[in-house]
Design a protein around this motif. Structure first.
Motif, PDB file in Angstrom:
ATOM      1  N   ILE A  98       0.813  -1.218   0.000  1.00 62.68           N
ATOM      2  CA  ILE A  98       0.000   0.000   0.000  1.00 62.68           C
ATOM      3  C   ILE A  98       0.849   1.271   0.000  1.00 62.68           C
ATOM      4  CG2 ILE A  98      -1.953  -1.145   1.101  1.00 62.68           C
ATOM      5  CD1 ILE A  98      -1.121   0.155   3.739  1.00 62.68           C
ATOM      6  N   SER A  99       2.077   1.186  -0.435  1.00 62.20           N
ATOM      7  CA  SER A  99       2.909   2.384  -0.547  1.00 62.20           C
ATOM      8  C   SER A  99       3.972   2.211  -1.619  1.00 62.20           C
ATOM      9  CB  SER A  99       3.584   2.717   0.786  1.00 62.20           C
ATOM     10  OG  SER A  99       4.456   3.825   0.634  1.00 62.20           O
ATOM     11  N   LYS A 100       3.749   2.860  -2.745  1.00 63.38           N
ATOM     12  CA  LYS A 100       4.753   2.821  -3.805  1.00 63.38           C
ATOM     13  C   LYS A 100       6.025   3.546  -3.363  1.00 63.38           C
ATOM     14  CE  LYS A 100       1.379   2.457  -7.544  1.00 63.38           C
ATOM     15  NZ  LYS A 100       1.668   1.030  -7.780  1.00 63.38           N
ATOM     16  N   ALA A 101       5.878   4.536  -2.493  1.00 62.02           N
ATOM     17  CA  ALA A 101       7.052   5.245  -1.983  1.00 62.02           C
ATOM     18  C   ALA A 101       7.943   4.296  -1.186  1.00 62.02           C
ATOM     19  CB  ALA A 101       6.620   6.423  -1.118  1.00 62.02           C
ATOM     20  N   ARG A 102       7.332   3.446  -0.351  1.00 61.20           N
ATOM     21  CA  ARG A 102       8.110   2.470   0.410  1.00 61.20           C
ATOM     22  C   ARG A 102       8.786   1.471  -0.519  1.00 61.20           C
ATOM     23  NH1 ARG A 102       3.491   2.040   4.112  1.00 61.20           N
ATOM     24  NH2 ARG A 102       3.896   3.246   6.010  1.00 61.20           N
ATOM     25  N   GLN A 103       8.097   1.108  -1.581  1.00 59.37           N
ATOM     26  CA  GLN A 103       8.688   0.166  -2.531  1.00 59.37           C
ATOM     27  C   GLN A 103       9.980   0.720  -3.128  1.00 59.37           C
ATOM     28  OE1 GLN A 103       5.759  -0.951  -5.479  1.00 59.37           O
ATOM     29  NE2 GLN A 103       4.214  -1.435  -3.933  1.00 59.37           N
ATOM     30  N   LEU A 104       9.945   1.983  -3.507  1.00 59.51           N
ATOM     31  CA  LEU A 104      11.143   2.587  -4.088  1.00 59.51           C
ATOM     32  C   LEU A 104      12.260   2.690  -3.061  1.00 59.51           C
ATOM     33  CD1 LEU A 104       9.635   5.423  -6.320  1.00 59.51           C
ATOM     34  CD2 LEU A 104      10.050   3.018  -6.864  1.00 59.51           C
ATOM     35  N   GLN A 105      11.901   2.955  -1.805  1.00 61.50           N
ATOM     36  CA  GLN A 105      12.920   2.996  -0.758  1.00 61.50           C
ATOM     37  C   GLN A 105      13.563   1.626  -0.572  1.00 61.50           C
ATOM     38  OE1 GLN A 105      11.630   5.360   2.872  1.00 61.50           O
ATOM     39  NE2 GLN A 105       9.805   5.638   1.599  1.00 61.50           N
ATOM     40  N   LEU A 106      12.754   0.568  -0.716  1.00 64.26           N
ATOM     41  CA  LEU A 106      13.315  -0.781  -0.621  1.00 64.26           C
ATOM     42  C   LEU A 106      14.270  -1.041  -1.782  1.00 64.26           C
ATOM     43  CD1 LEU A 106      13.450  -3.578   0.683  1.00 64.26           C
ATOM     44  CD2 LEU A 106      11.485  -4.239  -0.721  1.00 64.26           C
ATOM     45  N   PHE A 107      13.865  -0.667  -2.996  1.00 63.20           N
ATOM     46  CA  PHE A 107      14.764  -0.820  -4.137  1.00 63.20           C
ATOM     47  C   PHE A 107      16.084  -0.093  -3.885  1.00 63.20           C
ATOM     48  CE2 PHE A 107      10.768  -1.077  -7.007  1.00 63.20           C
ATOM     49  CZ  PHE A 107      10.672  -2.447  -6.789  1.00 63.20           C
ATOM     50  N   ASP A 108      15.973   1.124  -3.364  1.00 64.65           N
ATOM     51  CA  ASP A 108      17.176   1.912  -3.107  1.00 64.65           C
ATOM     52  C   ASP A 108      18.072   1.238  -2.078  1.00 64.65           C
ATOM     53  OD1 ASP A 108      18.677   4.469  -3.456  1.00 64.65           O
ATOM     54  OD2 ASP A 108      18.198   4.694  -1.324  1.00 64.65           O
ATOM     55  N   SER A 109      17.465   0.676  -1.032  1.00 64.49           N
ATOM     56  CA  SER A 109      18.254   0.027   0.025  1.00 64.49           C
ATOM     57  C   SER A 109      18.999  -1.190  -0.498  1.00 64.49           C
ATOM     58  CB  SER A 109      17.344  -0.384   1.192  1.00 64.49           C
ATOM     59  OG  SER A 109      16.520  -1.490   0.844  1.00 64.49           O
ATOM     60  N   LEU A 110      18.477  -1.788  -1.584  1.00 68.64           N
ATOM     61  CA  LEU A 110      19.115  -2.971  -2.175  1.00 68.64           C
ATOM     62  C   LEU A 110      20.049  -2.605  -3.320  1.00 68.64           C
ATOM     63  CD1 LEU A 110      16.013  -5.363  -2.240  1.00 68.64           C
ATOM     64  CD2 LEU A 110      17.905  -5.372  -0.602  1.00 68.64           C
ATOM     65  N   GLY A 111      20.210  -1.302  -3.559  1.00 70.98           N
ATOM     66  CA  GLY A 111      21.111  -0.853  -4.607  1.00 70.98           C
ATOM     67  C   GLY A 111      20.583  -1.079  -6.009  1.00 70.98           C
ATOM     68  N   LEU A 112      19.261  -1.120  -6.151  1.00 67.78           N
ATOM     69  CA  LEU A 112      18.647  -1.387  -7.450  1.00 67.78           C
ATOM     70  C   LEU A 112      18.228  -0.091  -8.137  1.00 67.78           C
ATOM     71  CD1 LEU A 112      16.398  -4.399  -6.402  1.00 67.78           C
ATOM     72  CD2 LEU A 112      18.681  -4.459  -7.428  1.00 67.78           C
ATOM     73  N   ARG A 113      18.202  -0.144  -9.448  1.00 66.37           N
ATOM     74  CA  ARG A 113      17.790   1.023 -10.218  1.00 66.37           C
ATOM     75  C   ARG A 113      16.268   1.092 -10.281  1.00 66.37           C
ATOM     76  NH1 ARG A 113      18.898   2.229 -16.610  1.00 66.37           N
ATOM     77  NH2 ARG A 113      18.256   4.421 -16.626  1.00 66.37           N
ATOM     78  N   PHE A 114      15.728   2.302 -10.110  1.00 66.49           N
ATOM     79  CA  PHE A 114      14.297   2.534 -10.232  1.00 66.49           C
ATOM     80  C   PHE A 114      14.100   3.913 -10.861  1.00 66.49           C
ATOM     81  CE2 PHE A 114      15.721   3.795  -6.022  1.00 66.49           C
ATOM     82  CZ  PHE A 114      15.217   5.080  -5.870  1.00 66.49           C
ATOM     83  N   PRO A 115      12.894   4.230 -11.355  1.00 67.51           N
ATOM     84  CA  PRO A 115      12.701   5.513 -12.030  1.00 67.51           C
ATOM     85  C   PRO A 115      12.983   6.706 -11.107  1.00 67.51           C
ATOM     86  CG  PRO A 115      10.884   4.024 -12.498  1.00 67.51           C
ATOM     87  CD  PRO A 115      11.695   3.388 -11.412  1.00 67.51           C
ATOM     88  N   ASN A 116      13.586   7.728 -11.663  1.00 62.21           N
ATOM     89  CA  ASN A 116      13.792   8.973 -10.933  1.00 62.21           C
ATOM     90  C   ASN A 116      12.433   9.485 -10.462  1.00 62.21           C
ATOM     91  OD1 ASN A 116      14.971  11.267  -9.867  1.00 62.21           O
ATOM     92  ND2 ASN A 116      15.249  12.278 -11.840  1.00 62.21           N
ATOM     93  N   THR A 117      12.290   9.738  -9.174  1.00 55.72           N
ATOM     94  CA  THR A 117      10.978   9.981  -8.580  1.00 55.72           C
ATOM     95  C   THR A 117      11.040  11.059  -7.508  1.00 55.72           C
ATOM     96  OG1 THR A 117      10.410   7.634  -8.905  1.00 55.72           O
ATOM     97  CG2 THR A 117       9.020   8.889  -7.387  1.00 55.72           C
ATOM     98  N   ARG A 118       9.942  11.804  -7.380  1.00 50.66           N
ATOM     99  CA  ARG A 118       9.729  12.678  -6.237  1.00 50.66           C
ATOM    100  C   ARG A 118       8.393  12.291  -5.614  1.00 50.66           C
ATOM    101  NH1 ARG A 118      13.973  13.139  -7.957  1.00 50.66           N
ATOM    102  NH2 ARG A 118      15.266  14.997  -8.331  1.00 50.66           N
TER     103      ARG A 118
END
Length: 318
Positions: A97-117
């Motif tokens: 229920i949070s796309k923002a949390r999903q991107l934070q998880l990707f970031d914590s794993l060193g994965l690339r995700f779309p540039n986002t605000r």
């Protein structure tokens, strides 16, 4: 209902008919819990079931059941406190229920995700767009079935939408302003996992007409009962083209790493290959996975069989 039963907690009235049918065919005891109308005693020491399977959907608000999303957060935490074995528990649901949390998880794993605000009001969208550039997407933080996602190709289009108040920030009034990634070969890939391991993968063809990429035709047709009565005649209405694929082992390993970090027992991860540089870009986690429709034809087997095998093992191990 016995202490050895499974509780299936869900909100959509039709999505899980195949799961119920597989459970019934094996004579496995289970109870259906409707998330749209439920209650619990926070002082109670336990429950009457030993295994709880969370199938609550983030898209529930599209069906007038947004209240169940927030209720589920508290309910899952209560169940875990009492020692009930919960599949797709509070940690997984928090990501669902949070796309923002999903991107934070990707970031914590060193994965690339779309540039986002991540923004919490329409006034912040223009400033975020100036940093992201066009084309871009505006999407609700709590999503599901592509609801509320809009592509903008210019600042003029975006300003007009803001002035007309047509943007949907979702029920938590949080949105993502995100760069648009050109997908190589015009498709995204969804990898499904079960018990933390690869189950199957499909390529989903992007048409540019909708961001509803749920691979189950049931997600695409509003009249679910009508679809189930004559699925072959209604497949064309879904407008979604999927085909089985086998991602590189390196990407499968990444997906398994994601679901492990997310606490997801059953779920999918979506990525695309950026056509500009050939790199994988991860953009979505689905803790509520509706299996691909007509699975035996598309992927060669019925994943509900493996799912119920998994539930039986979990019940036996508890």
């Amino acid at each position: 209902m016995t202490s050895r039963s499974i509780a299936i907690y869900y909100e959509h009235p039709d999505w899980f008919r195949p799961l119920f049918a597989e459970l019934d065919s094996r004579g496995i005891g289970y109870v259906k819990l409707n998330a749209a109308g439920h209650s619990f005693d926070p002082a109670a020491a336990g429950t009457d079931f030993s295994l709880f399977f969370n199938r609550m959907s983030a898209s529930a608000y599209l069906r007038g059941n947004g209240h169940a999303i927030f209720f589920t957060q508290s309910y899952l935490e209560y169940l875990e406190k009492t020692g009930t074995r919960v599949l797709n528990g509070s940690r997984a649901f928090a990501l669902e229920i949070s796309k923002a949390r999903q991107l934070q998880l990707f970031d914590s794993l060193g994965l690339r995700f779309p540039n986002t605000r991540v923004v919490n009001c329409a006034d912040e969208i223009l400033a975020a767009a100036a940093e992201i550039g066009f084309p871009l997407l505006v999407k609700p933080n709590i999503g599901g079935r592509g609801a509320g996602i809009v592509r903008f190709d210019s600042i003029e289009q975006l300003k007009a939408a803001i002035e007309a108040c047509t943007l949907q920030l979702g029920i938590d009034q949080i949105a993502l302003v995100q760069e648009f990634i050109p997908a190589r070969n015009g498709h995204v890939t969804r990898v499904e996992t079960l018990g933390g391991k690869f189950l199957y993968a499909i390529d989903i063809l992007l048409t540019g007409e909708s961001f509803n990429l749920c691979p189950a035709e049931l997600c695409q047709i509003e009249s679910v009962v009508e679809f189930l009565e004559n699925p072959e005649a209604n497949v064309s209405k879904a407008g979604l083209t999927v085909e089985s694929c086998t991602p590189p082992r390196t990407l499968i390993d990444v997906v398994e790493k994601i679901v492990a970090a997310a606490g997801i027992d059953l779920g999918g991860v979506e990525y695309m290959i950026d056509d500009r540089d050939g790199r994988a870009v991860f953009y979505d986690i689905n803790a509520l996975s509706n299996f691909v429709a007509d699975a035996p034809r598309v992927i060669g087997f019925d994943p509900h069989v493996q799912l119920v095998d998994f539930l039986e093992r979990q019940l036996g191990d508890h």
